[in-house]
Design a protein around this motif. Sequence first.
Motif, PDB file in Angstrom:
ATOM      1  N   LEU A 194      -5.790 -42.095 -17.745  1.00 33.83           N
ATOM      2  CA  LEU A 194      -6.183 -43.374 -18.330  1.00 33.83           C
ATOM      3  C   LEU A 194      -5.212 -44.498 -17.983  1.00 33.83           C
ATOM      4  O   LEU A 194      -5.580 -45.667 -18.024  1.00 33.83           O
ATOM      5  N   VAL A 195      -3.987 -44.152 -17.642  1.00 34.12           N
ATOM      6  CA  VAL A 195      -3.061 -45.183 -17.184  1.00 34.12           C
ATOM      7  C   VAL A 195      -3.389 -45.544 -15.733  1.00 34.12           C
ATOM      8  O   VAL A 195      -3.339 -46.697 -15.324  1.00 34.12           O
ATOM      9  N   TRP A 196      -3.753 -44.527 -14.981  1.00 34.81           N
ATOM     10  CA  TRP A 196      -4.063 -44.730 -13.566  1.00 34.81           C
ATOM     11  C   TRP A 196      -5.359 -45.513 -13.371  1.00 34.81           C
ATOM     12  O   TRP A 196      -5.465 -46.374 -12.508  1.00 34.81           O
ATOM     13  N   LEU A 197      -6.355 -45.206 -14.219  1.00 35.43           N
ATOM     14  CA  LEU A 197      -7.702 -45.742 -14.001  1.00 35.43           C
ATOM     15  C   LEU A 197      -7.757 -47.269 -13.896  1.00 35.43           C
ATOM     16  O   LEU A 197      -8.316 -47.797 -12.934  1.00 35.43           O
ATOM     17  N   PRO A 198      -7.174 -48.013 -14.848  1.00 35.38           N
ATOM     18  CA  PRO A 198      -7.270 -49.475 -14.734  1.00 35.38           C
ATOM     19  C   PRO A 198      -6.599 -49.991 -13.468  1.00 35.38           C
ATOM     20  O   PRO A 198      -7.073 -50.958 -12.867  1.00 35.38           O
ATOM     21  N   GLU A 199      -5.519 -49.337 -13.058  1.00 30.13           N
ATOM     22  CA  GLU A 199      -4.854 -49.756 -11.826  1.00 30.13           C
ATOM     23  C   GLU A 199      -5.759 -49.512 -10.628  1.00 30.13           C
ATOM     24  O   GLU A 199      -5.842 -50.312  -9.709  1.00 30.13           O
ATOM     25  N   PHE A 200      -6.429 -48.374 -10.662  1.00 32.42           N
ATOM     26  CA  PHE A 200      -7.332 -48.016  -9.578  1.00 32.42           C
ATOM     27  C   PHE A 200      -8.513 -48.984  -9.526  1.00 32.42           C
ATOM     28  O   PHE A 200      -8.914 -49.456  -8.469  1.00 32.42           O
TER      29      PHE A 200
END
Lengths: 254, 453
Positions: free
Chosen positions: B386-392
């Motif tokens: 969930l931390v990675w997703l918005p960045e992606f």
Amino acid sequence: MSGAADLKKEPAGSERTGTPLLELRDLRVYYGAIEALKGINVKVYEGEVVALLGANGAGKSTTLRAASGMLAPREGQVLLHGERVDGIKSHDLVRFGIGHVPEGRRVFPRMTVKENLEMGAYRFKSPDREEMDRVYTLFPRLKERRTQLGGTLSGGEQQMLAIGRALMGKPELLLLDEPSMGLAPLIVRQIFDILKEINEQGTTVLLVEQNASQALQLADRGYVLETGEVAMADEASSLLADPRVRAAYLGEGA
Amino acid sequence: MSNQTMNAQAAKRLRQVRWYQEPRWQRLGGLLALALLLAMVTGVQGTNSDPFYAIKENLTGVGLWVYVGIALLIWVAREFFSEPVKQAGATAKQAKGTLVDGPLGQIKQLLAGQPRLRWALMAAVAALAVWGPMGLDRYWQTVLVDQVMIFVLVAIGLNVVIGWAGMLDLGFIAFFAIGAYSAAYWTGALPVAPPIELNNFAVIPLAVITCLVAGLLLGAPTLRLRGDYLAIVTLGFHEIVYLTAKNLNDVTGGTSGVKVDRWEIGGYEFRIVDQMPFYWVLLAFAAITVFLFVRLEHSKVGRAWTAVREDEIAAASTGVDTVRYKLMAFAIGASTSGLAGVAYASKVGYINSENFVILLSILVLAYVIFGGMGSLPGVIFGAAFLVWLPEFLRDYVDPKDRHMYLGALLVIMMIYRPQGVIPSKRRQRELKMAETGSAEAEAEATGTGGKHS
Ligand SMILES: Nc1ncnc2c1ncn2[C@@H]1O[C@H](COP(=O)(O)OP(=O)(O)OP(=O)(O)O)[C@@H](O)[C@H]1O
Ligand SMILES: [Mg+2]
């Protein structure tokens, strides 16, 4: 009724002299401003089954809670083998050999039967296999269902589990709060038979019950509570014959 | 008599299933709605001057028809051609004589008989965890260290409180803030000077103890409260910590913040040009924490937490000191969060009060629940994903909308998989039993039979 009056009714010369296993002395318990126990005296001797009867709200559960340390009395004393234990918290009292099966069963719903039993032996380093076998022998139904989750057991099975779990702590004194609540007559009989067996194997029992006739048939002695006071204390057989008890708790016309 | 006929009619009416209530048509409706949604989110963006621009464009464009067509195809395939495929699959499975669930189960089974292969695989995963990030570009390395690793650590801490001891904490980032400001204070970064200036690493025990004490101070008077009240108290605690950081300018630097020295050990200074040393430090922290917590979970402490979570009165009657274990969970969680706070301040090199807003506490809670409360692999995955997703998503959707997608994902997860991506063993077992009665009955029977004798 005073403590002296209790003593008079205890037959002299039997094993009931000497220091009781559990004694509640002039116990007063409050819930906020409400006085739930107004100075009661109860004695339980080693090896006995003692029944605690009374109407709803008489203070039976409160008595057990005070005895097992879940509640601290405001006045009076709780004595175990003559030593004061009031004020000791319930989780520590377990180590003194008091096993409390609280009202409403309260098994751990998401643990299996086996895990529930193991949890009952929490005070030991590891659960005693022999004790577990003993519980399984007493309650073959639990053995059958040992992988089932506690919360999915039937009411009767949950009650068996709650008792079995308390036994896993190897209590000297078992406090039982309405084990027959909501159970079919046949299951109630079964549970009482097992309680008898448990007692014969050496565990002292203090039993709170609405089912007065069954309880008094099993018990050696009984106490009747009324609004926080001991109204009667006698041999179980005498209580069973007492017209007032029969009228109030056995549903017979006075 | 007439009353009875009335009832019969009413019952008939209530039992009637209209065509649109049939699962088949409901699925069609759902797919069409999904197609519409996809057409909207992948189409043109709206503008402030004409709010309906996007709707007008996207509902008349070609995109909509493509999506609707795909939806219809899927529906037709699902409704009319899936049965034979399913049956073929089932017979194939039966032929193999195995009853393993999913790819994970198959891998597990494959490895069960081969300890060497298992070790090799574990070593490979560990090596990948240690050196793999070297292959990432700088941007993703920064995301990995500054956000993923930090929040994984925080989530591991929160899991103790909510997943194991079963207490809802809505202000967990408060302890993170306390850890970060402790690091700033003891390294001499704050306007107020400490008695002695310390190295960032030396600060760790102090910060952990500070958070532990803060956890105990907050916990002791409030742990008697029931779940929902405790949640509000922790929320309030977070606000107090946040507002103190924000308004006590002379001590904390407030919103303008303070510069914190980065890690330094034995003359070696960690420099921001190379992210990997930071990563390794955090990986070590996470590994140690996970190792300790796994031990804890399977100890008497872990069992006490489970008992407290399930029924406090029953726990007390079996001899569990409920207050003590709840406090312990609170304090352990708080110190983990504090450790993450120190790491954050010592990595990013700058903190201000806005790093510790209440939203973060809520997000961390979402990570834990998304991944699977009570399951360490679950919460680690949940936080990382969930931390990675918005960045992606930054590269694929309007950056302003990123959190909307995160929200939608959470909603869908909670409806269809409330137990989380990787549920705890306990939860998995429960679900399995709900399906099959007593799932492990046979394995268990043979297992304990041996032990008993
Ligand atoms: N937690 C509590 N707070 C306030 N009052 C309480 C509490 N628990 C019990 N009481 C009151 O104390 C009195 C005794 O309650 P207790 O539960 O001991 O009754 P009981 O004899 O066990 O009744 P029952 O047969 O219905 O279980 C009742 O008047 C009850 O309302
Ligand atoms: Mg009661």
